[in-house]
Design a protein around this motif. Structure first.
Motif, PDB file in Angstrom:
ATOM      1  N   PRO A 156      38.851  32.082  48.886  1.00  0.00           N
ATOM      2  CA  PRO A 156      38.883  30.951  48.119  1.00  0.00           C
ATOM      3  C   PRO A 156      38.870  31.220  46.525  1.00  0.00           C
ATOM      4  O   PRO A 156      39.274  30.533  45.891  1.00  0.00           O
ATOM      5  N   ILE A 157      38.611  32.509  45.947  1.00  0.00           N
ATOM      6  CA  ILE A 157      38.541  32.810  44.685  1.00  0.00           C
ATOM      7  C   ILE A 157      39.937  32.904  43.992  1.00  0.00           C
ATOM      8  O   ILE A 157      40.227  32.364  42.997  1.00  0.00           O
ATOM      9  N   LEU A 158      40.877  33.176  45.011  1.00  0.00           N
ATOM     10  CA  LEU A 158      42.077  33.408  44.475  1.00  0.00           C
ATOM     11  C   LEU A 158      42.987  32.116  44.521  1.00  0.00           C
ATOM     12  O   LEU A 158      44.239  31.932  43.821  1.00  0.00           O
ATOM     13  N   ARG A 159      42.467  30.812  45.176  1.00  0.00           N
ATOM     14  CA  ARG A 159      43.096  29.573  45.214  1.00  0.00           C
ATOM     15  C   ARG A 159      44.383  29.351  45.556  1.00  0.00           C
ATOM     16  O   ARG A 159      45.321  28.881  44.714  1.00  0.00           O
ATOM     17  N   GLY A 160      44.759  30.334  46.426  1.00  0.00           N
ATOM     18  CA  GLY A 160      46.131  30.176  47.291  1.00  0.00           C
ATOM     19  C   GLY A 160      47.142  31.219  46.576  1.00  0.00           C
ATOM     20  O   GLY A 160      48.284  31.080  47.128  1.00  0.00           O
ATOM     21  N   THR A 161      46.949  31.804  45.562  1.00  0.00           N
ATOM     22  CA  THR A 161      47.838  32.971  45.203  1.00  0.00           C
ATOM     23  C   THR A 161      47.225  34.155  44.659  1.00  0.00           C
ATOM     24  O   THR A 161      46.026  34.003  43.907  1.00  0.00           O
ATOM     25  N   GLY A 162      47.801  35.213  44.944  1.00  0.00           N
ATOM     26  CA  GLY A 162      47.193  36.494  44.388  1.00  0.00           C
ATOM     27  C   GLY A 162      46.866  37.366  45.468  1.00  0.00           C
ATOM     28  O   GLY A 162      47.467  37.304  46.449  1.00  0.00           O
ATOM     29  N   GLN A 163      46.213  38.576  45.314  1.00  0.00           N
ATOM     30  CA  GLN A 163      45.933  39.592  46.259  1.00  0.00           C
ATOM     31  C   GLN A 163      44.501  39.873  46.465  1.00  0.00           C
ATOM     32  O   GLN A 163      43.626  39.912  45.386  1.00  0.00           O
ATOM     33  N   LEU A 164      44.170  40.130  47.513  1.00  0.00           N
ATOM     34  CA  LEU A 164      42.817  40.860  47.880  1.00  0.00           C
ATOM     35  C   LEU A 164      42.953  42.507  48.147  1.00  0.00           C
ATOM     36  O   LEU A 164      43.883  42.716  48.754  1.00  0.00           O
ATOM     37  N   LEU A 165      42.382  43.112  47.418  1.00  0.00           N
ATOM     38  CA  LEU A 165      42.408  44.525  47.557  1.00  0.00           C
ATOM     39  C   LEU A 165      41.023  45.141  47.828  1.00  0.00           C
ATOM     40  O   LEU A 165      40.117  45.181  47.192  1.00  0.00           O
ATOM     41  N   ALA A 166      41.019  45.375  49.109  1.00  0.00           N
ATOM     42  CA  ALA A 166      39.652  45.680  49.787  1.00  0.00           C
ATOM     43  C   ALA A 166      39.648  47.389  50.195  1.00  0.00           C
ATOM     44  O   ALA A 166      40.519  47.713  50.841  1.00  0.00           O
TER      45      ALA A 166
END
Length: 212
Positions: A156-166
């Motif tokens: 939800p923080i990305l609001r539909g665009t971007g990447q999660l790097l876990a």
């Protein structure tokens, strides 16, 4: 009081390549981890000998997968891993460290002020409450939750665009399999396991990258 481990050999070479002329800042950060970080329970005392290899360099190399001048939200920042490592290695990035526990926020604030990091904002909040308050191209997380739970507090923080790097360990592929329904729910276009620091570290960092 513990002393910060000395940088030598391959670790020194890697640190010089990752941090460049900001290596003294990284060394100062490690001093904080080895002293007040242990005193206040952010790092276990057994971790001191491997602060560079297992923690700081392990986190900092992730910067190679982050674009220039990007904004990054680090969820469950704790001792600043990976958030502060990225902020030191990459002054072009804008970091928001999201951490709910007050004692950790106080420590992070002290460290950021001591290092003079002007590219870091600290937000005392649970990740799910930070939605709308933080504008991020990337969200990072380390040792926060299994991927299936992590998606609910990062996507939800990305609001539909971007990447999660876990940042993950050997269970990365299994975690992706278990999270497949959630990945579909959030509209993930691509989910892959990538490595960071392959040419720098004896054991490269395993990252699950989720692209929206």
């Amino acid at each position: 009081m513990a002393e910060a481990p000395e940088l030598t050999g391959a670790e020194l070479d890697a640190a010089q390549k990752v941090f460049g002329d900001r290596l003294p800042l990284a060394q100062r950060y490690v001093e904080h981890l080895a002293t007040s970080g242990i005193e206040r329970g952010l790092i276990g005392p057994r971790e001191v000998p491997r602060l560079w290899a297992r923690h700081v360099l392990n986190c900092a190399v992730v910067q190679e997968h982050i674009a220039q001048d990007a904004s990054v939200a680090d969820v469950g920042s704790g001792a600043g891993l990976p958030g502060l490592c990225l902020a030191i290695a990459r002054p072009d990035l804008q970091l928001t460290l999201i951490e709910p526990l007050e004692r950790r926020v106080i420590w992070l604030t002290e460290v950021v002020e001591d290092l003079g990091l002007d590219n870091v904002t600290i937000l005392r909040s649970r990740a799910e409450q930070a939605v709308g308050e933080v504008d991020a191209d990337y969200v990072t997380a380390r040792a926060v939750s299994a991927l299936v739970g992590l998606l609910d507090i990062t996507m939800p923080i990305l609001r539909g665009t971007g990447q999660l790097l876990a940042l993950k360990g050997r269970s990365a592929a299994e975690e992706i399999t278990k999270a497949q329904k959630k990945l579909n729910k959030y509209g993930a276009r691509d989910t892959e396991i990538i490595l960071a620091g392959e040419d720098l570290l004896e054991e490269p960092t395993t990252v699950v990258r989720v692209t929206l």
